[in-house]
Design a protein around this motif. Structure first.
Motif, PDB file in Angstrom:
ATOM      1  N   VAL A   1       0.849  -1.179   0.000  1.00  0.00           N
ATOM      2  CA  VAL A   1       0.000   0.000   0.000  1.00  0.00           C
ATOM      3  C   VAL A   1       0.892   1.238   0.000  1.00  0.00           C
ATOM      4  O   VAL A   1       1.714   1.398   0.912  1.00  0.00           O
ATOM      5  CB  VAL A   1      -0.911   0.011   1.253  1.00  0.00           C
ATOM      6  N   PRO A   2       0.741   2.120  -0.988  1.00  0.00           N
ATOM      7  CA  PRO A   2       1.546   3.341  -0.979  1.00  0.00           C
ATOM      8  C   PRO A   2       1.073   4.300   0.119  1.00  0.00           C
ATOM      9  O   PRO A   2      -0.116   4.540   0.268  1.00  0.00           O
ATOM     10  CB  PRO A   2       1.331   3.938  -2.369  1.00  0.00           C
ATOM     11  N   ILE A   3       2.016   4.795   0.892  1.00  0.00           N
ATOM     12  CA  ILE A   3       1.734   5.763   1.942  1.00  0.00           C
ATOM     13  C   ILE A   3       2.715   6.915   1.776  1.00  0.00           C
ATOM     14  O   ILE A   3       3.916   6.697   1.635  1.00  0.00           O
ATOM     15  CB  ILE A   3       1.898   5.135   3.342  1.00  0.00           C
ATOM     16  N   PHE A   4       2.171   8.119   1.762  1.00  0.00           N
ATOM     17  CA  PHE A   4       3.039   9.292   1.710  1.00  0.00           C
ATOM     18  C   PHE A   4       2.432  10.372   2.580  1.00  0.00           C
ATOM     19  O   PHE A   4       1.251  10.342   2.909  1.00  0.00           O
ATOM     20  CB  PHE A   4       3.259   9.781   0.269  1.00  0.00           C
ATOM     21  N   GLY A   5       3.261  11.305   2.984  1.00  0.00           N
ATOM     22  CA  GLY A   5       2.812  12.388   3.831  1.00  0.00           C
ATOM     23  C   GLY A   5       3.325  13.710   3.330  1.00  0.00           C
ATOM     24  O   GLY A   5       4.336  13.778   2.642  1.00  0.00           O
ATOM     25  N   ILE A   6       2.576  14.757   3.683  1.00  0.00           N
ATOM     26  CA  ILE A   6       2.999  16.114   3.336  1.00  0.00           C
ATOM     27  C   ILE A   6       2.933  16.992   4.570  1.00  0.00           C
ATOM     28  O   ILE A   6       2.152  16.742   5.483  1.00  0.00           O
ATOM     29  CB  ILE A   6       2.131  16.727   2.216  1.00  0.00           C
ATOM     30  N   ASP A   7       3.754  18.035   4.575  1.00  0.00           N
ATOM     31  CA  ASP A   7       3.727  19.004   5.664  1.00  0.00           C
ATOM     32  C   ASP A   7       2.807  20.166   5.293  1.00  0.00           C
ATOM     33  O   ASP A   7       2.108  20.108   4.276  1.00  0.00           O
ATOM     34  CB  ASP A   7       5.145  19.463   6.007  1.00  0.00           C
ATOM     35  N   THR A   8       2.816  21.212   6.081  1.00  0.00           N
ATOM     36  CA  THR A   8       1.909  22.349   5.845  1.00  0.00           C
ATOM     37  C   THR A   8       2.250  23.124   4.571  1.00  0.00           C
ATOM     38  O   THR A   8       1.426  23.889   4.082  1.00  0.00           O
ATOM     39  CB  THR A   8       1.931  23.325   7.038  1.00  0.00           C
ATOM     40  N   GLN A   9       3.436  22.924   4.031  1.00  0.00           N
ATOM     41  CA  GLN A   9       3.825  23.573   2.778  1.00  0.00           C
ATOM     42  C   GLN A   9       3.595  22.663   1.577  1.00  0.00           C
ATOM     43  O   GLN A   9       4.023  22.970   0.466  1.00  0.00           O
ATOM     44  CB  GLN A   9       5.303  23.983   2.835  1.00  0.00           C
ATOM     45  N   CYS A  10       2.956  21.519   1.820  1.00  0.00           N
ATOM     46  CA  CYS A  10       2.656  20.512   0.789  1.00  0.00           C
ATOM     47  C   CYS A  10       3.917  19.797   0.299  1.00  0.00           C
ATOM     48  O   CYS A  10       3.950  19.260  -0.806  1.00  0.00           O
ATOM     49  CB  CYS A  10       1.875  21.120  -0.371  1.00  0.00           C
ATOM     50  N   CYS A  11       4.961  19.810   1.137  1.00  0.00           N
ATOM     51  CA  CYS A  11       6.196  19.112   0.798  1.00  0.00           C
ATOM     52  C   CYS A  11       6.188  17.720   1.409  1.00  0.00           C
ATOM     53  O   CYS A  11       5.707  17.519   2.522  1.00  0.00           O
ATOM     54  CB  CYS A  11       7.403  19.901   1.298  1.00  0.00           C
ATOM     55  N   VAL A  12       6.732  16.777   0.677  1.00  0.00           N
ATOM     56  CA  VAL A  12       6.738  15.383   1.105  1.00  0.00           C
ATOM     57  C   VAL A  12       7.602  15.213   2.356  1.00  0.00           C
ATOM     58  O   VAL A  12       8.745  15.653   2.386  1.00  0.00           O
ATOM     59  CB  VAL A  12       7.275  14.466  -0.025  1.00  0.00           C
TER      60      VAL A  12
ATOM     61  N   THR B   1      12.619   7.406  -5.269  1.00  0.00           N
ATOM     62  CA  THR B   1      13.032   6.923  -3.958  1.00  0.00           C
ATOM     63  C   THR B   1      12.555   7.898  -2.880  1.00  0.00           C
ATOM     64  O   THR B   1      12.189   9.044  -3.179  1.00  0.00           O
ATOM     65  CB  THR B   1      14.563   6.812  -3.860  1.00  0.00           C
ATOM     66  N   LYS B   2      12.618   7.442  -1.653  1.00  0.00           N
ATOM     67  CA  LYS B   2      12.254   8.295  -0.524  1.00  0.00           C
ATOM     68  C   LYS B   2      13.134   9.545  -0.510  1.00  0.00           C
ATOM     69  O   LYS B   2      12.644  10.651  -0.274  1.00  0.00           O
ATOM     70  CB  LYS B   2      12.413   7.509   0.784  1.00  0.00           C
ATOM     71  N   GLU B   3      14.415   9.366  -0.787  1.00  0.00           N
ATOM     72  CA  GLU B   3      15.349  10.496  -0.800  1.00  0.00           C
ATOM     73  C   GLU B   3      15.010  11.492  -1.907  1.00  0.00           C
ATOM     74  O   GLU B   3      15.142  12.704  -1.717  1.00  0.00           O
ATOM     75  CB  GLU B   3      16.793  10.001  -0.957  1.00  0.00           C
ATOM     76  N   GLU B   4      14.605  10.999  -3.061  1.00  0.00           N
ATOM     77  CA  GLU B   4      14.241  11.883  -4.175  1.00  0.00           C
ATOM     78  C   GLU B   4      12.958  12.650  -3.890  1.00  0.00           C
ATOM     79  O   GLU B   4      12.803  13.794  -4.306  1.00  0.00           O
ATOM     80  CB  GLU B   4      14.062  11.082  -5.462  1.00  0.00           C
ATOM     81  N   ALA B   5      12.021  12.017  -3.213  1.00  0.00           N
ATOM     82  CA  ALA B   5      10.716  12.630  -2.962  1.00  0.00           C
ATOM     83  C   ALA B   5      10.731  13.584  -1.771  1.00  0.00           C
ATOM     84  O   ALA B   5      10.055  14.622  -1.793  1.00  0.00           O
ATOM     85  CB  ALA B   5       9.666  11.541  -2.729  1.00  0.00           C
ATOM     86  N   HIS B   6      11.499  13.243  -0.754  1.00  0.00           N
ATOM     87  CA  HIS B   6      11.484  14.008   0.495  1.00  0.00           C
ATOM     88  C   HIS B   6      11.812  15.482   0.265  1.00  0.00           C
ATOM     89  O   HIS B   6      12.786  15.825  -0.394  1.00  0.00           O
ATOM     90  CB  HIS B   6      12.470  13.402   1.501  1.00  0.00           C
ATOM     91  N   GLY B   7      10.949  16.352   0.801  1.00  0.00           N
ATOM     92  CA  GLY B   7      11.167  17.795   0.707  1.00  0.00           C
ATOM     93  C   GLY B   7      10.618  18.441  -0.551  1.00  0.00           C
ATOM     94  O   GLY B   7      10.557  19.667  -0.648  1.00  0.00           O
ATOM     95  N   LYS B   8      10.212  17.639  -1.536  1.00  0.00           N
ATOM     96  CA  LYS B   8       9.668  18.194  -2.785  1.00  0.00           C
ATOM     97  C   LYS B   8       8.195  18.544  -2.598  1.00  0.00           C
ATOM     98  O   LYS B   8       7.460  17.882  -1.874  1.00  0.00           O
ATOM     99  CB  LYS B   8       9.775  17.175  -3.920  1.00  0.00           C
ATOM    100  N   ASN B   9       7.743  19.590  -3.290  1.00  0.00           N
ATOM    101  CA  ASN B   9       6.329  19.929  -3.265  1.00  0.00           C
ATOM    102  C   ASN B   9       5.563  18.819  -3.972  1.00  0.00           C
ATOM    103  O   ASN B   9       5.818  18.536  -5.140  1.00  0.00           O
ATOM    104  CB  ASN B   9       6.073  21.273  -3.938  1.00  0.00           C
ATOM    105  N   PHE B  10       4.666  18.181  -3.254  1.00  0.00           N
ATOM    106  CA  PHE B  10       3.972  17.013  -3.780  1.00  0.00           C
ATOM    107  C   PHE B  10       3.192  17.328  -5.051  1.00  0.00           C
ATOM    108  O   PHE B  10       3.342  16.646  -6.064  1.00  0.00           O
ATOM    109  CB  PHE B  10       3.033  16.429  -2.715  1.00  0.00           C
ATOM    110  N   VAL B  11       2.374  18.351  -5.025  1.00  0.00           N
ATOM    111  CA  VAL B  11       1.518  18.660  -6.178  1.00  0.00           C
ATOM    112  C   VAL B  11       2.342  19.120  -7.366  1.00  0.00           C
ATOM    113  O   VAL B  11       2.173  18.616  -8.478  1.00  0.00           O
ATOM    114  CB  VAL B  11       0.442  19.708  -5.812  1.00  0.00           C
TER     115      VAL B  11
END
Length: 124
Positions: free
Chosen positions: A1-12, A26-36
Motif C-alpha cells: 500500500v503506498p503511503i506518503f505524507g505532506i507538511d503544511t507547505q505541501c512538501c513530502v 526513492t524516498k530520498e528523491e521525494a522528500h522535501g519536494k512539493n507534492f503537487v
C-alpha cells in the motif's frame, strides 16, 4: 500500500517503499519536494491541491482518485484517503498522511471493457 505524507507547505515528509515502487521515486528523491508541483499530473493538480489543503484543516477525504506522473513518465491512477496528523512536538508540526491504492490496471480494464461495449453496440 503506498503511503506518503505532506507538511503544511505541501512538501513530502513521508514516503514508504510501496510509494517508491509505484512511482519510481526513492524516498530520498521525494522528500522535501512539493507534492503537487512535482508529482501530480496537471489534470489532477487543482483538485488534489484542494483535497490536501482541506486535510491540513482536519477535513479528511476518503477515496479520492488522481493521476500521478511517475519518474519514467507513465501515469499512475491512485485512490487515496487523507488523514490529518497534528503533532505537539515542536519540530514536526501538522501534516497529512495519505494512504493509497494503485488503480491503474483496474482503470485500464474498465476503459477496455467500455470500448468493447461501444464497438459491439455499433454492430447491433
Amino acid at each position: 500500500v503506498p503511503i506518503f505524507g505532506i507538511d503544511t507547505q505541501c512538501c513530502v515528509n513521508e514516503w514508504n517503499q510501496k510509494a517508491a515502487e509505484i512511482t519510481g521515486y526513492t524516498k530520498e528523491e521525494a522528500h522535501g519536494k512539493n507534492f503537487v508541483d512535482t508529482f501530480v499530473n496537471r489534470k489532477s493538480s487543482s483538485a488534489i491541491r484542494q483535497v490536501l489543503e482541506d486535510a491540513l484543516q482536519a477535513h479528511d477525504t476518503v477515496n479520492f482518485e488522481f493521476e500521478f506522473d511517475t519518474k519514467s513518465g507513465a501515469v499512475v491512477v491512485l485512490l487515496i484517503t487523507t488523514t490529518y496528523r497534528h503533532s505537539t512536538a515542536s519540530n514536526t508540526g501538522s501534516s497529512v498522511i495519505c494512504v493509497g491504492q494503485d488503480m491503474t490496471e483496474l482503470k485500464k480494464a474498465e476503459e477496455s471493457r467500455m470500448k468493447f461495449a461501444e464497438e459491439r453496440a455499433k454492430f447491433m
